[in-house]
Each structure stands twice: as C-alpha cells, then as structure tokens.
Motif scaffolding. Sequence first.
Motif, PDB file in Angstrom:
ATOM      1  N   THR A  79     -22.689  -4.143   2.649  1.00 34.81           N
ATOM      2  CA  THR A  79     -21.974  -2.881   2.823  1.00 34.81           C
ATOM      3  C   THR A  79     -20.529  -3.041   2.348  1.00 34.81           C
ATOM      4  OG1 THR A  79     -23.321  -2.214   4.709  1.00 34.81           O
ATOM      5  CG2 THR A  79     -21.169  -1.174   4.488  1.00 34.81           C
ATOM      6  N   LEU A  80     -20.073  -2.085   1.543  1.00 32.24           N
ATOM      7  CA  LEU A  80     -18.697  -2.094   1.044  1.00 32.24           C
ATOM      8  C   LEU A  80     -17.908  -1.040   1.810  1.00 32.24           C
ATOM      9  CD1 LEU A  80     -19.422  -2.314  -2.799  1.00 32.24           C
ATOM     10  CD2 LEU A  80     -19.028  -4.177  -1.163  1.00 32.24           C
ATOM     11  N   ARG A  81     -16.685  -1.415   2.220  1.00 29.46           N
ATOM     12  CA  ARG A  81     -15.898  -0.538   3.076  1.00 29.46           C
ATOM     13  C   ARG A  81     -14.485  -0.339   2.505  1.00 29.46           C
ATOM     14  NH1 ARG A  81     -18.618  -0.109   7.902  1.00 29.46           N
ATOM     15  NH2 ARG A  81     -20.210  -1.711   8.273  1.00 29.46           N
ATOM     16  N   PHE A  82     -13.820   0.677   3.054  1.00 29.94           N
ATOM     17  CA  PHE A  82     -12.447   0.989   2.653  1.00 29.94           C
ATOM     18  C   PHE A  82     -11.561  -0.245   2.857  1.00 29.94           C
ATOM     19  CE2 PHE A  82      -8.141   2.544   3.537  1.00 29.94           C
ATOM     20  CZ  PHE A  82      -7.923   3.329   2.406  1.00 29.94           C
ATOM     21  N   GLY A  83     -10.764  -0.549   1.825  1.00 32.81           N
ATOM     22  CA  GLY A  83      -9.869  -1.696   1.890  1.00 32.81           C
ATOM     23  C   GLY A  83     -10.421  -2.947   1.244  1.00 32.81           C
ATOM     24  N   ASP A  84     -11.747  -3.008   0.996  1.00 32.52           N
ATOM     25  CA  ASP A  84     -12.344  -4.181   0.355  1.00 32.52           C
ATOM     26  C   ASP A  84     -11.782  -4.360  -1.055  1.00 32.52           C
ATOM     27  OD1 ASP A  84     -13.846  -4.626   2.564  1.00 32.52           O
ATOM     28  OD2 ASP A  84     -15.758  -3.972   1.704  1.00 32.52           O
ATOM     29  N   GLN A  85     -11.598  -5.596  -1.446  1.00 30.51           N
ATOM     30  CA  GLN A  85     -11.208  -5.940  -2.809  1.00 30.51           C
ATOM     31  C   GLN A  85     -12.152  -7.037  -3.287  1.00 30.51           C
ATOM     32  OE1 GLN A  85      -6.976  -6.976  -2.497  1.00 30.51           O
ATOM     33  NE2 GLN A  85      -6.450  -5.005  -3.408  1.00 30.51           N
ATOM     34  N   SER A  86     -13.022  -6.699  -4.262  1.00 35.89           N
ATOM     35  CA  SER A  86     -14.016  -7.684  -4.683  1.00 35.89           C
ATOM     36  C   SER A  86     -14.664  -7.252  -5.993  1.00 35.89           C
ATOM     37  CB  SER A  86     -15.110  -7.816  -3.607  1.00 35.89           C
ATOM     38  OG  SER A  86     -15.822  -6.595  -3.484  1.00 35.89           O
ATOM     39  N   ASP A  87     -15.398  -8.199  -6.587  1.00 35.62           N
ATOM     40  CA  ASP A  87     -16.187  -7.897  -7.787  1.00 35.62           C
ATOM     41  C   ASP A  87     -17.290  -6.901  -7.463  1.00 35.62           C
ATOM     42  OD1 ASP A  87     -14.629  -9.608  -9.247  1.00 35.62           O
ATOM     43  OD2 ASP A  87     -16.026 -11.308  -9.089  1.00 35.62           O
ATOM     44  N   ALA A  88     -17.768  -6.914  -6.218  1.00 36.20           N
ATOM     45  CA  ALA A  88     -18.828  -5.980  -5.813  1.00 36.20           C
ATOM     46  C   ALA A  88     -18.332  -4.536  -5.873  1.00 36.20           C
ATOM     47  CB  ALA A  88     -19.313  -6.320  -4.407  1.00 36.20           C
ATOM     48  N   VAL A  89     -17.077  -4.331  -5.462  1.00 40.56           N
ATOM     49  CA  VAL A  89     -16.494  -2.985  -5.548  1.00 40.56           C
ATOM     50  C   VAL A  89     -16.371  -2.571  -7.014  1.00 40.56           C
ATOM     51  CG1 VAL A  89     -14.446  -1.577  -5.085  1.00 40.56           C
ATOM     52  CG2 VAL A  89     -15.251  -3.222  -3.373  1.00 40.56           C
TER      53      VAL A  89
ATOM     54  N   ASP B 232     -10.333   2.108  -2.501  1.00 42.92           N
ATOM     55  CA  ASP B 232      -9.236   2.958  -2.042  1.00 42.92           C
ATOM     56  C   ASP B 232      -9.720   4.391  -1.811  1.00 42.92           C
ATOM     57  OD1 ASP B 232      -9.626   3.916  -4.600  1.00 42.92           O
ATOM     58  OD2 ASP B 232      -7.764   3.079  -5.407  1.00 42.92           O
ATOM     59  N   GLY B 233      -8.780   5.310  -1.678  1.00 42.91           N
ATOM     60  CA  GLY B 233      -9.133   6.701  -1.391  1.00 42.91           C
ATOM     61  C   GLY B 233      -9.955   7.349  -2.485  1.00 42.91           C
ATOM     62  N   ASP B 234      -9.651   7.026  -3.750  1.00 42.49           N
ATOM     63  CA  ASP B 234     -10.427   7.593  -4.858  1.00 42.49           C
ATOM     64  C   ASP B 234     -11.879   7.122  -4.802  1.00 42.49           C
ATOM     65  OD1 ASP B 234      -8.237   8.928  -5.840  1.00 42.49           O
ATOM     66  OD2 ASP B 234      -7.678   7.341  -7.248  1.00 42.49           O
TER      67      ASP B 234
ATOM     68  N   LEU C 138     -18.154   7.014   5.094  1.00 37.28           N
ATOM     69  CA  LEU C 138     -17.162   6.700   4.071  1.00 37.28           C
ATOM     70  C   LEU C 138     -17.377   5.343   3.435  1.00 37.28           C
ATOM     71  CD1 LEU C 138     -13.947   8.073   5.819  1.00 37.28           C
ATOM     72  CD2 LEU C 138     -15.605   9.276   4.388  1.00 37.28           C
ATOM     73  N   TYR C 139     -18.368   4.598   3.916  1.00 30.02           N
ATOM     74  CA  TYR C 139     -18.643   3.284   3.339  1.00 30.02           C
ATOM     75  C   TYR C 139     -19.856   3.371   2.412  1.00 30.02           C
ATOM     76  CZ  TYR C 139     -21.955   3.260   7.274  1.00 30.02           C
ATOM     77  OH  TYR C 139     -22.941   3.590   8.168  1.00 30.02           O
ATOM     78  N   ALA C 140     -20.018   2.344   1.597  1.00 29.91           N
ATOM     79  CA  ALA C 140     -21.154   2.260   0.681  1.00 29.91           C
ATOM     80  C   ALA C 140     -22.204   1.350   1.305  1.00 29.91           C
ATOM     81  CB  ALA C 140     -20.708   1.731  -0.669  1.00 29.91           C
ATOM     82  N   SER C 141     -23.258   1.941   1.827  1.00 33.57           N
ATOM     83  CA  SER C 141     -24.307   1.200   2.511  1.00 33.57           C
ATOM     84  C   SER C 141     -25.304   0.628   1.502  1.00 33.57           C
ATOM     85  CB  SER C 141     -25.034   2.113   3.490  1.00 33.57           C
ATOM     86  OG  SER C 141     -25.567   3.227   2.792  1.00 33.57           O
ATOM     87  N   PRO C 142     -26.122  -0.350   1.923  1.00 34.87           N
ATOM     88  CA  PRO C 142     -27.116  -0.912   0.998  1.00 34.87           C
ATOM     89  C   PRO C 142     -28.056   0.135   0.403  1.00 34.87           C
ATOM     90  CG  PRO C 142     -26.844  -2.366   2.877  1.00 34.87           C
ATOM     91  CD  PRO C 142     -26.046  -1.135   3.176  1.00 34.87           C
ATOM     92  N   ASP C 143     -28.480   1.135   1.208  1.00 41.38           N
ATOM     93  CA  ASP C 143     -29.394   2.141   0.660  1.00 41.38           C
ATOM     94  C   ASP C 143     -28.703   3.003  -0.395  1.00 41.38           C
ATOM     95  OD1 ASP C 143     -27.751   3.344   2.583  1.00 41.38           O
ATOM     96  OD2 ASP C 143     -29.233   4.891   3.050  1.00 41.38           O
ATOM     97  N   MET C 144     -27.400   3.276  -0.201  1.00 44.49           N
ATOM     98  CA  MET C 144     -26.648   4.037  -1.197  1.00 44.49           C
ATOM     99  C   MET C 144     -26.478   3.220  -2.475  1.00 44.49           C
ATOM    100  SD  MET C 144     -23.155   4.041  -2.291  1.00 44.49           S
ATOM    101  CE  MET C 144     -22.359   5.047  -3.529  1.00 44.49           C
TER     102      MET C 144
END
Length: 495
Positions: free
Chosen positions: A387-397, A418-420, A439-445
Amino acid sequence: MKKLAKRLAALALAAMTFVMPAGAVTPDGQNETWFDSIWELIQAYGLEAEDNPYVLQNYINKYLAEHPEEMYNVINDILSLLDTHSMYLSSEEYSQGFSTLEGFVGIGVGMQETVGGVQIAEVMRFSSAEEAGLQIGDIIIAVDGVDTTEMTNAEVAELLRGAEGTTVSVTVRRQGRDLTVTCTRRQVNQVYVSSSTPADGVEYIKVSAMGSENDWTAFSEIWEGLDEKNTRAVILDLRGNGGGVIDVALKMANAMTEDEGVYLAGTRWREDMGGLEQTYSTGGGLPLNQIVVLVDGGTASAAELLAGSLQDTADAVLAGETTYGKGQGQFHIELINGDKLVITTLELELPRQGSYEGVGLTPDLQVENRQVTVNAASLAPLDTTRTLRFGDQSDAVYAMTERLALFGLIDEATNTYDGDVVEAVTAFRESYEMDPELLYASPDMLQALDEAMQTLDGQTHVLDDQLQAALEICKQAAEKPQRYTALPDGSWKKN
C-alpha cells in the motif's frame, strides 16, 4: 456540377437552423414550374439572394426543359453561387447530414431480445414511454392486447409504430407483476445534454448538439439544480458540437447570464425580413465564480454562438482550439416530394467579436490534447502487493504515477506521494468504481492500474489535457467564497 460529398461530410459540423414547418411546393407536373417554385423560395428567403438578379433564369429554364434529369445538380450549382451552406438535398441525404435534428414518431423506447422476451433497453427522455412510467428491464408481453411473448424485436416494434397522435396500450412484466399503460405516439428527439460532478463545487455539463427543445429542457433542469449542489464553477463542454437550433443556444446563454439587459447576440436577416434582431438577457443566472467553455474545431454554428456569447458577455474562459467558423443560419424547408431545401437566411453577430463566419472563435486558453502510445514493457515495474500512502517517497510511487500520467490523471511521474498524486489516485479509483474516499493506493487499486496498462499496451489514446486544464481552473475558482446562498425552499439569494 457541385460535388455534394464534401458538403455532406461537413454537415455534422455545420448544423445551424431555424426549422421551418413542412411546406407544400407544388411541382405541377412540369420540371420548369418545379424549378420556378424552388427559385421563388431561394429569392424569398436567401440572405445573399436579396439583391441578386434572377440568375440565368431563362437559360436554366431552357436547359431544364431539355435535360430534366439535371435539375438536382443545376439547383445546387446555383445555390453554391450564393453561399457555402445552402443546398438542395434528397430526403436520404438530409437524414445523413442532419441526423441530430431529425427525430421519429413513436413512444420512445429501445428494445432488445432476451431469453425472457422482448425487453425495454432504453427509455428516451421526455418521451411518452417515460411519462407512462415504462422502465429499462420491463418485458413487453402485449401491445393493444396482442400477445407478444413469442414475437421478435422487429415484430413488437411494428406493433408499436403508428401515426402521430394515436395511442397504444403496452403491457409489461416487471418483477413478476403485469402492468398496462397507455402511450401516445409523438415526435421523439434524442437528448444530447448530460452532466456530472468531477470535484467539490464543480459541475461538468456536456452538450453534444442542440437538436431540439428537449436539449434546452434537459439543460435547464441541470442548471436550475446547481444551487442545491452549492456549485461555484462550471465546465461547459461544447467540443464536437455541430450546433443545431439557434433558439436553444440563445436560451442557454440567457440562463447562464447573471444581469438583465445584457446584449447576447444579433441575428441579421434580409432587410425585407426585418434586418438586425437583437437578443438581450432577462437576468437571474446563478452567480458563479467561474465558467470555462471547452471548444475545438468541431464546435460549429449554434454552439459557437453560445460559446462566443459567453466569452463576450460573461467573462467565461474559452479553452481548447479554434472553432469551425459557421456564423450563418438556414431555413430547412420540406418540399412536397420529400426533398429538402436548406437555404441561408441569416447571419449571426456576437456582441464584441461581430460575425464569426469563416473565422471561428479563438480560445483564451489554447490547449491541444496529446496522443500517447502505451508501451508497457518500458514502464518501471509496479509492485502491486504493498500500500502506498501520502508522504511516501519511493520507486514504487514513481512506477504508479508513471501509469497515472499515461491516463492523463497527473502531469508527470514523481517519486513523492503528494497532493497531486492523491487527486490522481482518487480519480482513478472513482473511474473504476472503487471507494474514492480512500486517499491511499491499495493493492487492489494498483492491480487494476497494472491490468489497465496491459490492456492498453501498444494502443494510442488521447489524453484530455483540455478537460484537465478546465478542471484545474474551476477547482481553484471553487475554493473562493460562494457568491450566493441556497435557501430551504429550493431558491437562492445573491450574497
């Protein structure tokens, strides 16, 4: 002789009309007299024919007497000398070019054959079927008492047909219950207006054509309900709108204008038909923070009238590409043999820009949509297990936003959530009927996003940058204080 193919191809982009009631032009059995009847109509209504002499009348009459089969081409050659929009069409050609203006007589249902029988698949708006309460999914089991349970779609359709003004009894089966209603056959026109709410305080209204008063009715229902949504900005999408009935465009412009007495547009007729007719607003339009009108090269005639009027009078922002440039209107006259005479009778003038015939409208914000070819193999690998969340900084994002950018949901890939990115994820979730509140990116999404990319691999699609630009402008406007207060009784007052 006039080549009609190119002109017919442009009809869909050039429909601007005052629709005349069916007339009776009597051929009187003679080609020469028939031509005279047509030419009388051209002289009576043609904008460019007012000061012209009876062009080549004697020669033409003699020519037609010797070559009656050439009447069709001769008339179109003469009309082409007047302007580029006037033409003489067979009923088949007219239906091909002006399909948005032509409806049909019926009760207003679309049907499909199913295992259970002939089922209603569509109930057209403002139709007799809608008024009678027929619904999508109803199985038609009888028409005027005739059992239809073993009939085909075509056979049921034949029973439903009839003369305008006559009634028909329709029995349907709905959730195990049989219902019988009476419908009156009448003119049915497609509705070309729809709306959605892409962001808080922002309404998107798409008008694909102005084919009949039904489009005005649908538009006014949407517009009158904006205050209940606390709408503060509107995107009016007129891209690809080839126009239609001028009165509908003027009514829409009037509804969107706040102040009374604003000069909306001028209609210049021949002097012997009244000369310049000016249209002014009645006022009372909802006070919005922003209106953005989307236009392109397919925005023509009455649609240009609406867009240009709002640009000149309502501080609306035109975004997109230069419009088609058709500022003349026509009478559409039905002849006794079924042919149609389309004759230019007026020219339109905007308050500041004047005539836009042959010129078009220039957007305030010029934006072209991009074409993108998806190459799934070139994308960074996407991890669909976390799961990717607000504030994460990574290659996955970065891998996720690389794909979201190909959908036009974000400008460019980034490794920062970020917000965008939140807005892009929300938009994707909403389009895939996932909970947009998350507001997060879940595995199913992420899995759905990856599958979408695989499906589009190798395909070229268009990124709607024009809509995204309009949406950004309207989102910013919607953040400003609302200029009116919605009241409990359904009305509103200006702040």
